[in-house]
Design a protein around this motif. Structure first.
Motif, PDB file in Angstrom:
ATOM      1  N   VAL A 254       0.659   4.224  -2.742  1.00 39.48           N
ATOM      2  CA  VAL A 254       0.546   5.659  -2.460  1.00 39.48           C
ATOM      3  C   VAL A 254       1.556   6.429  -3.303  1.00 39.48           C
ATOM      4  O   VAL A 254       1.223   7.426  -3.949  1.00 39.48           O
TER       5      VAL A 254
ATOM      6  N   GLU B 229      -3.805   6.064   7.724  1.00 38.35           N
ATOM      7  CA  GLU B 229      -3.644   7.341   7.025  1.00 38.35           C
ATOM      8  C   GLU B 229      -3.381   7.117   5.535  1.00 38.35           C
ATOM      9  O   GLU B 229      -3.795   7.910   4.692  1.00 38.35           O
ATOM     10  N   ARG B 230      -2.701   6.044   5.221  1.00 36.30           N
ATOM     11  CA  ARG B 230      -2.445   5.759   3.799  1.00 36.30           C
ATOM     12  C   ARG B 230      -3.749   5.503   3.055  1.00 36.30           C
ATOM     13  O   ARG B 230      -3.938   5.948   1.922  1.00 36.30           O
ATOM     14  N   SER B 231      -4.653   4.787   3.719  1.00 34.47           N
ATOM     15  CA  SER B 231      -5.957   4.528   3.102  1.00 34.47           C
ATOM     16  C   SER B 231      -6.709   5.822   2.881  1.00 34.47           C
ATOM     17  O   SER B 231      -7.295   6.055   1.813  1.00 34.47           O
TER      18      SER B 231
ATOM     19  N   ARG C  24       0.511   6.331  -7.054  1.00 33.98           N
ATOM     20  CA  ARG C  24      -0.668   7.155  -7.339  1.00 33.98           C
ATOM     21  C   ARG C  24      -0.335   8.636  -7.269  1.00 33.98           C
ATOM     22  O   ARG C  24      -0.845   9.436  -8.042  1.00 33.98           O
TER      23      ARG C  24
ATOM     24  N   ARG D 196       3.179  15.734   4.846  1.00 30.68           N
ATOM     25  CA  ARG D 196       4.083  14.733   5.406  1.00 30.68           C
ATOM     26  C   ARG D 196       4.707  13.890   4.304  1.00 30.68           C
ATOM     27  O   ARG D 196       5.892  13.541   4.362  1.00 30.68           O
ATOM     28  N   VAL D 197       3.937  13.541   3.303  1.00 33.99           N
ATOM     29  CA  VAL D 197       4.518  12.780   2.192  1.00 33.99           C
ATOM     30  C   VAL D 197       5.543  13.637   1.458  1.00 33.99           C
ATOM     31  O   VAL D 197       6.619  13.171   1.078  1.00 33.99           O
TER      32      VAL D 197
ATOM     33  N   GLN E  67       0.824  -1.208   0.000  1.00 31.30           N
ATOM     34  CA  GLN E  67       0.000   0.000   0.000  1.00 31.30           C
ATOM     35  C   GLN E  67       0.863   1.267   0.000  1.00 31.30           C
ATOM     36  O   GLN E  67       0.500   2.276  -0.599  1.00 31.30           O
TER      37      GLN E  67
ATOM     38  N   PHE F 203      -5.472   8.813   2.661  1.00 36.87           N
ATOM     39  CA  PHE F 203      -4.785   9.610   1.647  1.00 36.87           C
ATOM     40  C   PHE F 203      -5.141   9.124   0.250  1.00 36.87           C
ATOM     41  O   PHE F 203      -5.422   9.928  -0.650  1.00 36.87           O
ATOM     42  N   LEU F 204      -5.153   7.819   0.052  1.00 36.57           N
ATOM     43  CA  LEU F 204      -5.496   7.270  -1.254  1.00 36.57           C
ATOM     44  C   LEU F 204      -6.906   7.684  -1.662  1.00 36.57           C
ATOM     45  O   LEU F 204      -7.151   8.060  -2.805  1.00 36.57           O
TER      46      LEU F 204
ATOM     47  N   SER G  50       6.003   8.065   7.074  1.00 33.45           N
ATOM     48  CA  SER G  50       5.455   8.839   8.193  1.00 33.45           C
ATOM     49  C   SER G  50       3.936   8.718   8.288  1.00 33.45           C
ATOM     50  O   SER G  50       3.328   9.249   9.211  1.00 33.45           O
ATOM     51  N   LEU G  51       3.331   8.018   7.326  1.00 33.49           N
ATOM     52  CA  LEU G  51       1.884   7.814   7.385  1.00 33.49           C
ATOM     53  C   LEU G  51       1.576   6.425   7.940  1.00 33.49           C
ATOM     54  O   LEU G  51       2.205   5.443   7.546  1.00 33.49           O
ATOM     55  N   SER G  52       0.608   6.364   8.844  1.00 29.94           N
ATOM     56  CA  SER G  52       0.180   5.065   9.364  1.00 29.94           C
ATOM     57  C   SER G  52      -0.605   4.344   8.273  1.00 29.94           C
ATOM     58  O   SER G  52      -0.996   4.935   7.272  1.00 29.94           O
ATOM     59  N   ILE G  53      -0.831   3.050   8.512  1.00 32.24           N
ATOM     60  CA  ILE G  53      -1.593   2.259   7.549  1.00 32.24           C
ATOM     61  C   ILE G  53      -2.940   2.907   7.264  1.00 32.24           C
ATOM     62  O   ILE G  53      -3.384   3.029   6.124  1.00 32.24           O
TER      63      ILE G  53
ATOM     64  N   VAL H  90       6.763   7.390   2.215  1.00 31.96           N
ATOM     65  CA  VAL H  90       5.454   7.483   2.868  1.00 31.96           C
ATOM     66  C   VAL H  90       5.458   6.904   4.273  1.00 31.96           C
ATOM     67  O   VAL H  90       4.406   6.673   4.859  1.00 31.96           O
TER      68      VAL H  90
ATOM     69  N   LEU I 217      -1.634  15.316   5.398  1.00 32.62           N
ATOM     70  CA  LEU I 217      -1.022  14.086   4.879  1.00 32.62           C
ATOM     71  C   LEU I 217      -0.091  14.394   3.703  1.00 32.62           C
ATOM     72  O   LEU I 217       1.019  13.867   3.613  1.00 32.62           O
TER      73      LEU I 217
END
Lengths: 181, 181
Positions: free
Chosen positions: A38, B155-157, A41, A165-166, A34, B159-160, B150-153, B148, A162
DNA sequence: TTCGATTAATTAGGAACCTAACTATATATG
DNA sequence: CATATATAGTTAGGTTCCTAATTAATCGAA
């Protein structure tokens, strides 16, 4: 069949989670699919947005870079040094020279020698340049707003956080050799 | 003072909410400044990521486009038509021709005439091309993951999801004339 | 079946941004 | 003061991707 532009095709170009998984498993890597998705995408989105922005600005006879230069000039009350513009826009001075060349040719800015320092030149927003910005503002901003209109106010805040941070993480791609954490 | 590359400067290039507000108020428009900020930041991020990706891939003697072509070729089990590659990558066939030219010159892919249709050419991933992908995979994916990290699992969802919705909104920039909602 | 239209890939030329080298001016140091 | 160094802007040349036109092969219809 519609024309084969990048904006009419049935976005087969969007990377899928399955693709990321397969790419990772192909080499037995212990990476989060995932996370890779990210990254993929965001690259895709950035590239599409960049192209769309060029189309958008070309309606007004501008490019993204030239618009941003004019906007920064407005922020600086109509006057700035090329080196300042370069820093604000995040491009090189060589690029700024090229942007100014065209804007000057079109009468939207003008160059004037600095009296303080013979090396410097002052870039000035002309009346025509100011008029251009004024004229395009309503359509420009309402299109930008429309782009993010599907996000609620709260979601916009979250997205900014977010994304920020990315963005800070991008240096992981360019940092010195070796594998990252 | 460090070198004036885009990655070492003290990111004065990041657009601020104040800037957006001023730009909007200058023309008395009734637009949400935060929406404009989201658009500006995403453009900035996309452009930075694009440049960083080119630096990243150049470590391996590739460009972003050439890497993506090789990756898609892997996904297609090592064989595809130029027109398919163009569609998968979201670029024109002319661009694909150029990508293949260099990859073929470097021995990473080869072209073969199609037996079914005299107009088509089949692009094949060579052993050297497969080895290149294998060799770069660990560093490539771990750098992407780090970006990526610095994003939690969760947060990744999120963000997507948000990125996907903004991406769908990009068409607001390119759609036929008139003002958007 | 033959001739026009479509399709695949390529070629030619353009736009945006980059790095590196160059010119002219300013500054600092012995 | 003279000379070396640094800085501002420009120029030259390269990369990536684009659109439009070209070439060659296939398909469709009178």
């Amino acid at each position: 069949m519609t024309k084969n532009s990048n904006f009419s095709n049935e976005n087969n170009a969007v990377p899928s989670l399955l693709q990321s998984k397969q790419q990772i498993e192909r080499y037995n890597l212990k990476v989060d699919a995932q996370a890779i998705l990210v990254a993929a995408r965001l690259m895709e989105a950035g590239s599409k947005l960049g192209q769309a922005a060029e189309i958008h600005f070309s309606r007004f006879g501008l490019s993204t870079g030239r618009y941003r230069l004019l906007a920064d000039l407005e922020d600086q009350e109509g006057e700035a040094l090329p080196s300042q513009l370069a820093e604000h826009l995040g491009v090189t001075r060589a690029t700024v020279t090229g942007l100014i060349d065209i804007l000057e040719r079109d009468g939207l800015v003008s160059r004037r020698a600095s009296s303080k320092d013979g090396r410097q030149k002052t870039v000035i927003l002309t009346e025509l340049g100011a008029k251009k910005m004024h004229d395009m503002a309503p359509e420009h901003f309402s299109r930008l707003e429309a782009m993010v209109s599907s996000l609620s106010i709260e979601e916009r805040s979250i997205f900014l956080d977010l994304l920020d941070r990315v963005t800070n993480g991008i240096s992981a791609l360019t940092d010195g050799s070796g594998e990252a954490t």
